[in-house]
Design a protein around this motif. Structure first.
Motif, PDB file in Angstrom:
ATOM      1  N   LYS A 189       0.822  -1.211   0.000  1.00  0.00           N
ATOM      2  CA  LYS A 189       0.000   0.000   0.000  1.00  0.00           C
ATOM      3  C   LYS A 189       0.856   1.261   0.000  1.00  0.00           C
ATOM      4  O   LYS A 189       0.595   2.200  -0.764  1.00  0.00           O
ATOM      5  CB  LYS A 189      -0.917  -0.006   1.219  1.00  0.00           C
ATOM      6  CG  LYS A 189      -1.711   1.280   1.401  1.00  0.00           C
ATOM      7  CD  LYS A 189      -2.561   1.221   2.667  1.00  0.00           C
ATOM      8  CE  LYS A 189      -3.279   2.533   2.906  1.00  0.00           C
ATOM      9  NZ  LYS A 189      -4.102   2.503   4.136  1.00  0.00           N
ATOM     10  N   ALA A 190       1.865   1.295   0.846  1.00  0.00           N
ATOM     11  CA  ALA A 190       2.679   2.504   0.977  1.00  0.00           C
ATOM     12  C   ALA A 190       3.365   2.861  -0.337  1.00  0.00           C
ATOM     13  O   ALA A 190       3.457   4.041  -0.704  1.00  0.00           O
ATOM     14  CB  ALA A 190       3.724   2.315   2.074  1.00  0.00           C
ATOM     15  N   GLU A 191       3.838   1.842  -1.057  1.00  0.00           N
ATOM     16  CA  GLU A 191       4.557   2.126  -2.301  1.00  0.00           C
ATOM     17  C   GLU A 191       3.633   2.647  -3.392  1.00  0.00           C
ATOM     18  O   GLU A 191       3.990   3.563  -4.138  1.00  0.00           O
ATOM     19  CB  GLU A 191       5.313   0.888  -2.790  1.00  0.00           C
ATOM     20  CG  GLU A 191       6.237   1.191  -3.955  1.00  0.00           C
ATOM     21  CD  GLU A 191       7.328   0.153  -4.162  1.00  0.00           C
ATOM     22  OE1 GLU A 191       8.248   0.419  -4.951  1.00  0.00           O
ATOM     23  OE2 GLU A 191       7.261  -0.927  -3.530  1.00  0.00           O
ATOM     24  N   ILE A 192       2.429   2.097  -3.488  1.00  0.00           N
ATOM     25  CA  ILE A 192       1.513   2.584  -4.522  1.00  0.00           C
ATOM     26  C   ILE A 192       1.039   4.000  -4.196  1.00  0.00           C
ATOM     27  O   ILE A 192       0.881   4.834  -5.103  1.00  0.00           O
ATOM     28  CB  ILE A 192       0.315   1.628  -4.721  1.00  0.00           C
ATOM     29  CG1 ILE A 192      -0.440   2.012  -6.009  1.00  0.00           C
ATOM     30  CG2 ILE A 192      -0.632   1.646  -3.554  1.00  0.00           C
ATOM     31  CD1 ILE A 192      -1.483   1.007  -6.421  1.00  0.00           C
ATOM     32  N   GLU A 200       8.494  -2.863   4.603  1.00  0.00           N
ATOM     33  CA  GLU A 200       9.555  -3.675   5.212  1.00  0.00           C
ATOM     34  C   GLU A 200      10.629  -2.790   5.829  1.00  0.00           C
ATOM     35  O   GLU A 200      11.178  -3.101   6.894  1.00  0.00           O
ATOM     36  CB  GLU A 200      10.150  -4.609   4.156  1.00  0.00           C
ATOM     37  CG  GLU A 200       9.189  -5.699   3.713  1.00  0.00           C
ATOM     38  CD  GLU A 200       9.675  -6.465   2.496  1.00  0.00           C
ATOM     39  OE1 GLU A 200       9.249  -7.609   2.305  1.00  0.00           O
ATOM     40  OE2 GLU A 200      10.490  -5.904   1.722  1.00  0.00           O
ATOM     41  N   ILE A 201      10.943  -1.673   5.163  1.00  0.00           N
ATOM     42  CA  ILE A 201      11.946  -0.752   5.702  1.00  0.00           C
ATOM     43  C   ILE A 201      11.435  -0.123   6.996  1.00  0.00           C
ATOM     44  O   ILE A 201      12.167  -0.009   7.985  1.00  0.00           O
ATOM     45  CB  ILE A 201      12.287   0.336   4.665  1.00  0.00           C
ATOM     46  CG1 ILE A 201      12.973  -0.285   3.444  1.00  0.00           C
ATOM     47  CG2 ILE A 201      13.209   1.390   5.287  1.00  0.00           C
ATOM     48  CD1 ILE A 201      13.202   0.681   2.310  1.00  0.00           C
ATOM     49  N   ALA A 202      10.166   0.282   6.986  1.00  0.00           N
ATOM     50  CA  ALA A 202       9.583   0.891   8.189  1.00  0.00           C
ATOM     51  C   ALA A 202       9.627  -0.079   9.362  1.00  0.00           C
ATOM     52  O   ALA A 202       9.952   0.300  10.492  1.00  0.00           O
ATOM     53  CB  ALA A 202       8.145   1.312   7.892  1.00  0.00           C
ATOM     54  N   ILE A 239       9.297   6.832   6.260  1.00  0.00           N
ATOM     55  CA  ILE A 239      10.172   6.246   5.239  1.00  0.00           C
ATOM     56  C   ILE A 239       9.911   6.897   3.892  1.00  0.00           C
ATOM     57  O   ILE A 239      10.843   7.180   3.128  1.00  0.00           O
ATOM     58  CB  ILE A 239       9.960   4.722   5.154  1.00  0.00           C
ATOM     59  CG1 ILE A 239      10.330   4.059   6.491  1.00  0.00           C
ATOM     60  CG2 ILE A 239      10.806   4.138   4.024  1.00  0.00           C
ATOM     61  CD1 ILE A 239      11.747   4.316   6.948  1.00  0.00           C
ATOM     62  N   GLU A 240       8.640   7.171   3.579  1.00  0.00           N
ATOM     63  CA  GLU A 240       8.306   7.849   2.327  1.00  0.00           C
ATOM     64  C   GLU A 240       8.984   9.212   2.270  1.00  0.00           C
ATOM     65  O   GLU A 240       9.504   9.623   1.227  1.00  0.00           O
ATOM     66  CB  GLU A 240       6.791   8.016   2.199  1.00  0.00           C
ATOM     67  CG  GLU A 240       6.041   6.732   1.913  1.00  0.00           C
ATOM     68  CD  GLU A 240       4.537   6.975   1.778  1.00  0.00           C
ATOM     69  OE1 GLU A 240       4.129   8.149   1.712  1.00  0.00           O
ATOM     70  OE2 GLU A 240       3.785   5.993   1.745  1.00  0.00           O
ATOM     71  N   ASN A 254      13.258  12.698   0.123  1.00  0.00           N
ATOM     72  CA  ASN A 254      14.411  13.562   0.371  1.00  0.00           C
ATOM     73  C   ASN A 254      15.651  13.048  -0.356  1.00  0.00           C
ATOM     74  O   ASN A 254      16.433  13.833  -0.910  1.00  0.00           O
ATOM     75  CB  ASN A 254      14.691  13.651   1.872  1.00  0.00           C
ATOM     76  CG  ASN A 254      13.649  14.471   2.609  1.00  0.00           C
ATOM     77  OD1 ASN A 254      12.939  15.270   2.013  1.00  0.00           O
ATOM     78  ND2 ASN A 254      13.550  14.267   3.913  1.00  0.00           N
ATOM     79  N   ILE A 255      15.822  11.724  -0.352  1.00  0.00           N
ATOM     80  CA  ILE A 255      16.978  11.130  -1.037  1.00  0.00           C
ATOM     81  C   ILE A 255      16.896  11.411  -2.532  1.00  0.00           C
ATOM     82  O   ILE A 255      17.884  11.785  -3.178  1.00  0.00           O
ATOM     83  CB  ILE A 255      17.036   9.612  -0.775  1.00  0.00           C
ATOM     84  CG1 ILE A 255      17.310   9.330   0.702  1.00  0.00           C
ATOM     85  CG2 ILE A 255      18.120   8.955  -1.633  1.00  0.00           C
ATOM     86  CD1 ILE A 255      17.102   7.871   1.098  1.00  0.00           C
ATOM     87  N   ILE A 256      15.702  11.209  -3.106  1.00  0.00           N
ATOM     88  CA  ILE A 256      15.518  11.434  -4.545  1.00  0.00           C
ATOM     89  C   ILE A 256      15.796  12.893  -4.897  1.00  0.00           C
ATOM     90  O   ILE A 256      16.447  13.197  -5.902  1.00  0.00           O
ATOM     91  CB  ILE A 256      14.089  11.025  -4.970  1.00  0.00           C
ATOM     92  CG1 ILE A 256      13.961   9.495  -4.938  1.00  0.00           C
ATOM     93  CG2 ILE A 256      13.756  11.548  -6.361  1.00  0.00           C
ATOM     94  CD1 ILE A 256      12.573   8.977  -5.244  1.00  0.00           C
ATOM     95  N   GLU A 257      15.316  13.813  -4.056  1.00  0.00           N
ATOM     96  CA  GLU A 257      15.528  15.232  -4.328  1.00  0.00           C
ATOM     97  C   GLU A 257      17.003  15.612  -4.196  1.00  0.00           C
ATOM     98  O   GLU A 257      17.532  16.386  -4.992  1.00  0.00           O
ATOM     99  CB  GLU A 257      14.676  16.067  -3.373  1.00  0.00           C
ATOM    100  CG  GLU A 257      13.179  15.973  -3.675  1.00  0.00           C
ATOM    101  CD  GLU A 257      12.332  16.754  -2.695  1.00  0.00           C
ATOM    102  OE1 GLU A 257      12.910  17.324  -1.734  1.00  0.00           O
ATOM    103  OE2 GLU A 257      11.107  16.796  -2.874  1.00  0.00           O
TER     104      GLU A 257
END
Length: 216
Positions: free
Chosen positions: A108-111, A175-177, A187-188, A193-196
């Motif tokens: 769910k979180a990824e979608i 899974e990371i959370a 985590i999102e 932030n990493i992507i930016e």
């Protein structure tokens, strides 16, 4: 509010996605269709920001629908939601104008993160596909030598580095959370932030960047 249209020939899939999205305050499902013709007939009367589009549909499939959307409604973002994980399908849909590609087995979180990303004008590739593509590139020896500009590695926080490493291991947001004992939303946030900071466009590019920069 992100206005979403669902296009999938399986009613049970549409029902499941609608139930998932109705819990989100910033999202609303404004239309549904079981094929491309129905979706295109819907759009003149309904304002849509993001279309969740399946590939295998009767009458007018996802590829044909995507082409029509690009011609008639270029402002609408398209997120492919499919069970097809072959790279040829991924490349074909992204090259045709899709903003993202997500497999139906993601959490769910990824979608939710994918929808918010494409709605904001970014591209998105789910973690599983990104990792698979990275391995293929690595096995083919397609590892570009970083330029001097590329060598300017952005400063990531300790937690961002931890999250990046877990993404590289193929873990989902959930899974990371769980592994880091924090919430999926946190985590999102770290992931965005990493992507930016790295200025990459999707998960595959992020992992490839991290490998070439020695972050993984």
């Amino acid at each position: 509010m992100i206005r979403i249209a669902l296009a999938d020939d399986h009613a049970i899939i549409r029902d499941g996605i609608r139930a998932l999205l109705q819990e989100e305050e910033d999202m609303a499902v404004v239309g549904e269709a079981s094929n491309g013709h129905q979706l295109l007939a819907l759009l003149p009367d309904v304002a849509v920001d993001v279309v969740l589009l399946d590939i295998n549909m009767p009458e007018l499939d996802g590829y044909g629908t995507l082409q029509q959307l690009q011609r008639l409604y270029p402002q609408v973002r398209v997120l492919i939601l499919s069970m097809l994980n072959h790279q040829e399908y991924v490349n074909k849909m992204l090259q045709a104008g899709a903003s993202g590609y997500v497999l139906k087995n993601v959490g769910k979180a990824e979608i939710l993160f994918a929808i918010r990303s494409v709605a904001a004008g970014r591209q998105f590739l789910c973690t599983e596909l990104g990792v698979d593509m990275l391995y293929k590139l690595s096995s083919e020896g397609d590892q570009p030598t970083p330029s001097e500009e590329d060598k300017k590695v952005p400063a990531l926080s300790r937690r961002e580095t931890e999250v990046l490493k877990l993404i590289g291991e193929g873990l989902t947001t959930s899974e990371i959370a769980e592994k880091l004992f924090t919430s999926k939303r946190t985590i999102e946030t770290h992931r965005q932030n990493i992507i930016e900071k790295t200025q990459v466009r999707n998960t595959a590019a992020l992992i490839k960047y991290a490998v070439t920069q020695g972050l993984l």
